[in-house]
Write a protein that holds these residues in place. Structure first.
Motif, PDB file in Angstrom:
ATOM      1  N   PHE A 555       0.998  -1.348   0.013  1.00 50.88           N
ATOM      2  CA  PHE A 555      -0.245   0.257   0.109  1.00 50.88           C
ATOM      3  C   PHE A 555       0.915   1.224  -0.046  1.00 50.88           C
ATOM      4  O   PHE A 555       0.786   2.184  -0.546  1.00 50.88           O
ATOM      5  CB  PHE A 555      -0.959   0.040   1.266  1.00 50.88           C
ATOM      6  N   LYS A 558       2.364   1.960  -3.044  1.00 51.74           N
ATOM      7  CA  LYS A 558       1.157   2.424  -4.189  1.00 51.74           C
ATOM      8  C   LYS A 558       1.146   1.179  -5.240  1.00 51.74           C
ATOM      9  O   LYS A 558       0.592   1.599  -6.287  1.00 51.74           O
ATOM     10  CB  LYS A 558       1.397   3.731  -4.821  1.00 51.74           C
ATOM     11  N   ASP A 559       1.511   0.089  -4.761  1.00 54.79           N
ATOM     12  CA  ASP A 559       1.332  -0.883  -5.733  1.00 54.79           C
ATOM     13  C   ASP A 559      -0.315  -1.506  -5.230  1.00 54.79           C
ATOM     14  O   ASP A 559      -0.507  -2.492  -4.727  1.00 54.79           O
ATOM     15  CB  ASP A 559       2.187  -2.191  -5.401  1.00 54.79           C
ATOM     16  N   TYR A 560      -1.322  -0.974  -5.907  1.00 54.33           N
ATOM     17  CA  TYR A 560      -2.873  -0.859  -5.514  1.00 54.33           C
ATOM     18  C   TYR A 560      -3.224  -2.344  -6.035  1.00 54.33           C
ATOM     19  O   TYR A 560      -4.184  -3.006  -5.412  1.00 54.33           O
ATOM     20  CB  TYR A 560      -3.521   0.083  -6.108  1.00 54.33           C
ATOM     21  N   SER A 563      -1.876  -4.625  -3.480  1.00 55.88           N
ATOM     22  CA  SER A 563      -2.745  -4.561  -2.205  1.00 55.88           C
ATOM     23  C   SER A 563      -4.147  -4.940  -2.424  1.00 55.88           C
ATOM     24  O   SER A 563      -4.658  -5.836  -1.385  1.00 55.88           O
ATOM     25  CB  SER A 563      -2.893  -2.854  -2.000  1.00 55.88           C
ATOM     26  N   LEU A 564      -4.815  -4.817  -3.626  1.00 58.02           N
ATOM     27  CA  LEU A 564      -6.053  -5.383  -3.754  1.00 58.02           C
ATOM     28  C   LEU A 564      -5.912  -7.132  -3.521  1.00 58.02           C
ATOM     29  O   LEU A 564      -6.837  -7.696  -2.982  1.00 58.02           O
ATOM     30  CB  LEU A 564      -6.616  -4.940  -5.062  1.00 58.02           C
ATOM     31  N   ALA A 587      -7.609   0.859  -2.931  1.00 61.40           N
ATOM     32  CA  ALA A 587      -7.205  -0.051  -3.966  1.00 61.40           C
ATOM     33  C   ALA A 587      -7.650   0.152  -5.168  1.00 61.40           C
ATOM     34  O   ALA A 587      -7.269   0.173  -6.063  1.00 61.40           O
ATOM     35  CB  ALA A 587      -6.860  -1.227  -3.189  1.00 61.40           C
ATOM     36  N   GLU A 588      -9.094  -0.114  -5.250  1.00 63.90           N
ATOM     37  CA  GLU A 588     -10.036  -0.043  -6.179  1.00 63.90           C
ATOM     38  C   GLU A 588      -9.962   1.276  -6.916  1.00 63.90           C
ATOM     39  O   GLU A 588      -9.703   1.158  -8.426  1.00 63.90           O
ATOM     40  CB  GLU A 588     -11.353  -0.661  -5.858  1.00 63.90           C
ATOM     41  N   GLY A 590      -7.351   3.196  -6.576  1.00 62.11           N
ATOM     42  CA  GLY A 590      -5.808   3.349  -6.840  1.00 62.11           C
ATOM     43  C   GLY A 590      -5.782   2.687  -8.363  1.00 62.11           C
ATOM     44  O   GLY A 590      -5.091   3.316  -9.085  1.00 62.11           O
ATOM     45  N   SER A 623     -11.771  11.015  -4.045  1.00 60.13           N
ATOM     46  CA  SER A 623     -11.030  10.326  -5.115  1.00 60.13           C
ATOM     47  C   SER A 623     -11.478  10.663  -6.641  1.00 60.13           C
ATOM     48  O   SER A 623     -10.983   9.953  -7.432  1.00 60.13           O
ATOM     49  CB  SER A 623     -11.145   8.579  -4.819  1.00 60.13           C
TER      50      SER A 623
END
Lengths: 650, 315
Positions: A555, A558-560, A563-564, A587-588, A590, A623
C-alpha cells in the motif's frame, strides 16, 4: 427332584444325595447380608478417610485406608466363617436353613486350617460366580472348595423340618446351570468390554489434556518438535494420529507437523479413517475434499466418518441432516465435536459450531477449548455481549495460559473490525494483564497490533519497561519504539540482533523478521517473503500477520493491484474487517476504478459500521480526482505478472 | 431383603392421623413436582461447580482461616485443574461456610469474581424462593420455627417419598392404634423437629436444605424399638424367587432396630461432612427422641395400650 422328605431325625445319610441347592444359595445370601452390615460399621472410618484422601489426592492416605479396609474385609469375612465352621459347623445363614459343613470322611468339624483354606477358596470362587454353577451342574454337587478341602455340606442332625435332599442334577437344573454359566460369561465379557471402553474414552482426552499442559509454555515453532517427541511415547499408530489430529484441531501444531505424522503412519503401511481424515486436514482445496470423501471407505463406524458426514452434510447445506448426525453421534467424542465446531468456525458457519458444541456446552466445566470456541461462535453470530460475558465468567476460573489464549482470540476479533478506540473487556484485560500474559507470546502480538493501530493505552503499556518477561522482550519493545519515532536505522539494528541471538524465542525471531522486511527497501511484490507467504496455510497464525505487513508495504509502495490481491485473500479469513474493506476501496480507486462502479459502490454503501460509512463516502468523493496509477496496458502487464506469481490461470 | 411388616397397612378408619400425614406429604410432593417441572432452576451440577470455584478462590485467599496444610486448602488446589467432582463438593461445602456466604459479594470490589458471585447469589435467592424443596426445607437460611415443621412434609423425589410413606404406614398405623391421636401426632412432629435440630447440631450450619419425613419416621421406629424390644414381630422376607424362600418370619424387634442403627451410624461415620445425600444425623436424632419418648411414656401407662400377643400374626 425331591427324593426324600426326611423328617424323622434319622442319622442315616444318603451319600448320593445333597441338600437343596437353593438352601445353600439362600444361606449364602443371608450370610452376605449379615457380613456386609457388620463390615459397613467396621470399615466406616477407613472409608471416610479414603473418601477424604481421594479428594485431595493424598496417595499415602489412600493406600493406608484401602489397606485397612481390605484387611477388615478379608479378616472379617474369614473370621466370621472360619470360627463359625470350626466351633459350630455352621454360620448364621446356614443355621437358618439347617445346614452344616463337616469333614467329608470323618464327619467331624473342620480344623481351623482346613476351614481357613475352604473359606479363602470359596470367596475366590464366589467372586467368579463359580460355586452356584457347580451345585447345579456337577453330579456330586460339590464346588471346588469342597473337593479341595474334602468337606461336605449336609443338613444338621436331627434333620430339620425343611430338609429336602436331591440327587444328581436333572434336566431342569442343567438348564438353570447352563443359563447361569452363560449369564456369568456374558457378565464378565461385558464388564471387560466396559472397562476397555472406559479406558479408551478416557485415555485420549486425558492424554490430550496432558499434552496441552506440557506444551503451554512452548512457542509455535518448537511445538511440532515437542509434540513429535512426546508422541514417540505412544506406540499405537491410531493413538498417535488421533492426538496429532486433536492438536491440529486446536491449532497447536501446523499442517507440516501433521503431515510428518501421516508419513510416519503410511511408512508402516497403516491406512485407516484416521489417516484419511488427517490427510484431509493437512491439505487444502480439492485434495482435502478427496481425502475427506474417502474417510468413510476405511471404516464407516469410526468417529472420523461421523465427523466427515456432518461436515459434508453441512457443506451441502443439508443443515437438518447435519444436525441429526450430530445428535446421533456419541456425545462423549470431544475430538469429533471440536473438529466439527472448528470446521464451522473456519467456514464461518457459526450455526454448525453451535450445534456441535451444544452437548458439550451442557456440561462445559469451563473446558478452555470449548469455552473459546463458544465465545468465537457467539461473536460470529452477532451475540457479542454474550460472548464478552462468557469471556468474563471464564476469566475468573482460567489459568493464565487459557486467559492469554482467550483474550488474544477475542481481541483479535475486535481488531479485525478496526482499531478499537474504547477497549472492550478482552482487549482491556489483555493490556492490563500483559505482565502475566506476555509469557504466552500471542497476547504480545495483539498488544503490538493495538499499539501499531494507534491505541494509546497499548502504546503506554509497551513503554512500560518493567515488562521484562523473556530474553530480548524489552529489546523488541524498544526497537518498536525506535521504529515509531522514525529512527529506522537503530530499529533495524536491534531487530537484526534479536534475529541472530540464539536466546530469542522463535516467535520473537519471526516478529523481528517481519519488522525487518517491513522496514527494508525490498519491493513487496517481488520479495521472497511474499512468495513464501503465498504458499503458507491461510489458517495459520503467522499468515494473517505477515499478510498485513505485506499489505501495508504494498500500500505504501502504491502497488494497489497487489494491495487489492492481498486484501482479497485476507478478507476471506476476516470478512468483517472494516480496515480491509477500506483498503479494498482505496485500492480499487487506486487501480483506476470509478467510484461509481458497481463493486466500489457496494463496498461504500454496503454492510458496515455507521462511523465508517461517512469516512468512506468522503474517501470516495475525494477520489474523484485520483489519477489511475498506470495506463491500461501497464495495468494488464502487471496483472498478468501477478497472476503468474499467484499460480493462477488466466 | 427383609422388611418389618408388623400389622401391614391399616385403613383410614383405623389410622386416620397416619393417613392425614400421608395426604399432606402427597399434596406437598405433587405441588413440588408441578412447580419443579414448570419453573425451578434447580441446583444443577454446573451451579454447584461454579460455587465450588468461587469457594476455592476464597479459600486460597484466606490463609489465616485455611492454612496450607488444611484439607480444604488442599481440596481447593485440586478443584482448579478440571476436577469437576471436587468442584461440586466444594460447592456443597460452601453452603456450610457462613463467613464465605456473607463475604463473597463484598470481596474484591469491581472484580469479575464479584460480578460472578453476585450472579450466583441472585440465582441462589431465586432457587430458594421458587423451589418448593427449598421453600419448605430446613436450613440455616430458612426461618427456624417455620421450616422445622414444614420440612417434614417435603421430599426430594419420588423414591424418597415412596420409601418414607411405606415406613410411615407400617410404623405409624401400628403406633397410632396404641396411642391417642394427639400423642401420636406429637410424637411424629417433635421427632421430626428433633431430627432437624440434630442435623444442624451434628453437621453445623448449612444452606443445604433438609427435606423428608424420615427424621419423624425414625422417631416412630425408635419408639417402637423401646416398647417392643424383645417381642417377636412380623417381618416380610425375600431371599430367592422360589417357594419356601420368601414369606413372613417372626424375629425379635431388636434385630431390625440394630440393623437400622448400624446403617445410620456407619453412614454417619463414613460420610465426610461435605457429602450430601442421606441425613444420617437426622435419622439418629429422630430415633433417639422416639426411644426417649417411649421411655418417658412408661410413667403414664394410661396413655399407651400394650399390644397383646394375639395381635402378632404368625407366618
Amino acid at each position: 427332584m425331591v427324593l426324600s422328605n426326611a423328617t424323622d431325625g434319622s442319622l442315616n445319610r444318603a451319600p448320593r444325595f445333597s441338600p437343596q441347592p437353593l438352601d445353600r444359595i439362600a444361606a449364602f445370601i443371608i450370610d452376605a447380608m449379615i457380613l456386609s452390615s457388620l463390615l459397613s460399621l467396621v470399615t466406616a472410618w477407613p472409608l471416610r478417610a479414603l473418601r477424604e484422601a481421594m479428594l485431595v489426592e493424598d496417595w499415602f492416605m489412600i493406600l493406608v485406608s484401602l489397606t485397612v479396609m481390605g484387611l477388615f474385609f478379608v479378616s472379617g469375612a474369614i473370621f466370621y466363617e472360619v470360627l463359625g465352621l470350626r466351633f459350630f459347623c455352621t454360620t448364621f445363614g446356614r443355621r437358618i436353613y439347617g445346614l452344616e459343613v463337616r469333614d467329608a470322611t470323618t464327619k467331624k468339624p473342620l480344623s481351623i486350617s482346613v476351614a481357613f483354606l475352604r473359606t479363602v477358596s470359596r470367596w475366590v470362587e464366589v467372586v467368579l460366580g463359580w460355586p452356584a454353577l457347580a451345585i447345579f451342574l456337577r453330579a456330586d454337587r460339590k464346588p471346588f472348595h469342597d473337593r479341595f478341602c474334602q468337606s461336605e455340606v449336609d443338613y444338621r442332625r436331627p434333620l430339620p423340618l425343611r430338609a429336602r435332599y436331591v440327587s444328581e442334577p436333572d434336566v431342569v437344573e442343567f438348564k438353570i446351570g447352563k443359563s447361569l454359566g452363560l449369564f456369568i460369561i456374558v457378565f464378565w465379557l461385558s464388564f471387560l468390554a466396559s472397562v476397555v471402553d472406559v479406558c479408551e474414552r478416557h485415555h485420549l482426552p486425558q492424554t490430550v489434556q496432558a499434552f496441552f499442559a506440557e506444551l503451554k509454555e512452548k512457542d509455535d515453532d518448537s511445538m511440532c518438535e515437542a509434540v513429535t517427541t512426546t508422541l514417540e511415547r505412544t506406540h499405537l499408530t491410531d493413538d498417535r494420529l488421533d492426538l496429532a489430529i486433536a492438536l491440529k484441531t486446536m491449532d497447536t501444531i501446523d499442517s507440516e507437523c501433521l503431515k510428518q505424522e501421516i508419513e510416519n503412519a503410511l511408512k508402516q503401511d497403516y491406512e485407516s479413517s484416521a489417516v484419511r481424515f488427517a490427510q484431509a486436514m493437512a491439505e487444502d482445496g480439492e485434495l482435502a475434499d478427496f481425502y475427506l470423501l474417502s474417510v468413510c471407505e476405511e471404516d464407516s463406524s469410526s468417529e472420523y466418518c461421523k465427523a466427515q458426514k456432518i461436515i459434508s452434510a453441512w457443506r451441502d447445506k443439508k443443515i437438518g441432516e447435519a444436525q441429526k448426525e450430530i445428535e446421533r453421534s456419541n456425545s462423549s467424542s470431544l475430538i469429533m465435536r471440536v473438529l466439527t465446531a472448528l470446521q464451522g468456525l473456519k467456514s464461518k458457519d457459526f450455526k454448525l459450531t453451535e450445534a456441535a458444541l451444544a452437548p458439550l456446552w451442557q456440561d462445559p466445566g469451563f473446558v478452555p477449548a470449548v469455552t473459546e470456541l463458544k465465545m468465537l461462535s457467539l461473536w460470529g453470530l452477532g451475540e457479542r455481549k454474550t460472548a464478552e460475558e462468557l469471556f468474563q465468567a471464564s476469566l475468573a476460573f482460567s489459568s493464565s495460559a487459557t486467559s492469554a489464549q482467550q483474550s488474544y482470540q477475542m481481541c483479535q476479533l475486535e481488531l479485525q473490525e478496526g482499531c478499537p478506540t474504547q477497549l472492550s473487556h478482552s482487549c482491556g484485560y489483555l493490556i492490563s494483564n500483559m505482565q502475566t500474559l506476555a509469557f504466552h507470546g500471542k497476547p504480545l502480538s495483539a498488544l503490538i497490533d493495538l499499539a501499531m493501530c494507534g491505541n494509546p493505552q497499548a502504546q503506554k503499556t509497551i513503554e512500560n519497561e518493567s515488562l521484562i518477561v523473556q530474553p530480548n522482550w524489552l529489546e523488541l519493545l524498544k526497537a518498536y519504539q525506535y521504529q515509531l519515532k522514525g529512527d529506522i536505522k537503530t530499529a533495524t539494528k536491534m531487530y537484526d540482533r534479536i534475529l541472530r541471538d540464539s536466546e530469542s524465542l522463535n516467535w520473537m525471531k519471526a516478529e523481528s523478521r517481519l519488522r525487518l522486511f517491513s522496514l527494508s527497501n525490498e519491493s513487496a511484490g517481488e520479495s521472497k517473503f511474499y512468495k513464501a507467504w503465498l504458499k503458507q496455510d491461510p489458517l495459520s497464525w503467522d499468515w494473517r500477520r505477515q499478510g498485513w505487513t505485506l499489505l501495508k508495504k504494498a500500500f505504501l509502495e502504491k502497488d494497489y493491484l497487489l494491495s487489492l490481491s492481498i486484501a482479497e485473500k485476507l478478507i476471506k479469513i476476516e470478512p468483517n474487517n472494516n480496515r480491509l474493506q477500506d483498503v479494498q476501496i482505496i485500492a480499487e480507486l487506486g487501480i483506476g476504478k470509478s467510484p461509481h462502479s458497481k463493486n466500489l459502490k457496494s463496498l461504500v454503501e454496503g454492510k458496515m459500521r455507521d462511523q465508517r460509512r461517512e469516512f468512506r463516502r468522503e474517501v470516495a468523493s475525494a477520489s474523484q480526482n485520483v489519477e489511475p496509477l498506470s495506463s491500461k496496458t501497464q495495468l494488464k502487464q502487471r496483472e498478468s505478472e501477478l497472476r503468474e506469481v499467484f499460480g493462477e490461470k488466466k | 431383603m427383609i422388611f418389618p411388616f408388623l400389622d401391614g397397612f391399616s385403613t383410614f378408619t383405623k389410622a386416620p392421623v397416619t393417613w392425614m400425614i400421608f395426604f399432606l406429604n402427597g399434596f406437598v410432593f405433587v405441588l413440588s413436582s408441578f412447580f419443579s417441572n414448570i419453573s425451578t432452576p434447580d441446583l444443577s451440577d454446573d451451579f454447584y461447580r461454579i460455587q465450588g470455584r468461587l469457594y476455592a478462590n476464597y479459600i486460597q485467599s484466606q490463609s489465616e482461616l485455611f492454612p496450607e496444610s488444611s484439607p480444604l486448602y488442599q481440596l481447593s488446589l485440586t478443584s482448579g485443574g478440571g476436577s469437576s467432582q471436587n468442584e461440586k463438593i466444594l460447592g456443597q461445602l460452601s453452603l456450610r461456610d457462613q463467613t464465605f456466604l456473607s463475604q463473597i459479594a463484598v470481596e474484591k470490589p469491581d472484580s469479575v469474581e464479584k460480578k460472578f458471585a453476585q450472579r450466583w447469589l441472585a440465582r441462589m435467592n431465586e432457587v430458594e424462593g421458587i423451589d418448593p424443596a427449598y421453600f419448605f426445607g430446613f436450613s440455616s437460611a430458612t426461618n427456624f420455627w417455620v421450616s422445622i415443621w414444614t420440612y417434614q412434609f417435603a421430599h426430594g423425589g419420588f423414591f424418597h417419598f415412596f420409601a418414607n410413606m411405606i415406613y410411615l404406614f407400617i410404623f405409624g398405623s401400628w403406633i397410632e392404634k396404641r396411642l391417642s391421636s394427639v400423642t401420636y401426632l406429637s410424637l411424629y412432629l417433635v421427632s421430626g423437629a428433633t431430627a432437624a435440630w440434630a442435623f444442624l447440631w451434628m453437621g453445623g450450619p448449612t444452606h443445604t436444605a433438609l427435606v423428608g419425613a424420615s427424621g419423624a419416621i425414625s422417631g416412630l421406629i425408635g419408639f417402637f424399638a423401646v416398647r417392643n424390644g424383645m417381642r417377636p414381630v412380623r417381618f416380610l422376607y425375600w431371599v430367592l424367587p422360589a417357594q419356601g424362600y420368601s414369606g413372613y418370619a417372626l424375629l425379635p424387634w431388636w434385630t431390625a432396630a440394630l440393623s437400622f442403627l448400624i446403617a445410620d451410624i456407619a453412614g454417619l461415620v463414613s460420610t465426610p461432612n461435605f457429602s450430601g445425600g442421606i441425613a444420617h444425623s437426622a435419622h439418629l436424632g429422630g430415633f433417639i427422641f422416639g426411644a426417649a419418648f417411649a421411655g418417658a411414656l412408661s410413667a403414664y401407662p394410661s396413655l399407651y395400650s400394650q399390644p397383646s400377643s394375639a395381635e402378632h400374626k404368625s407366618r
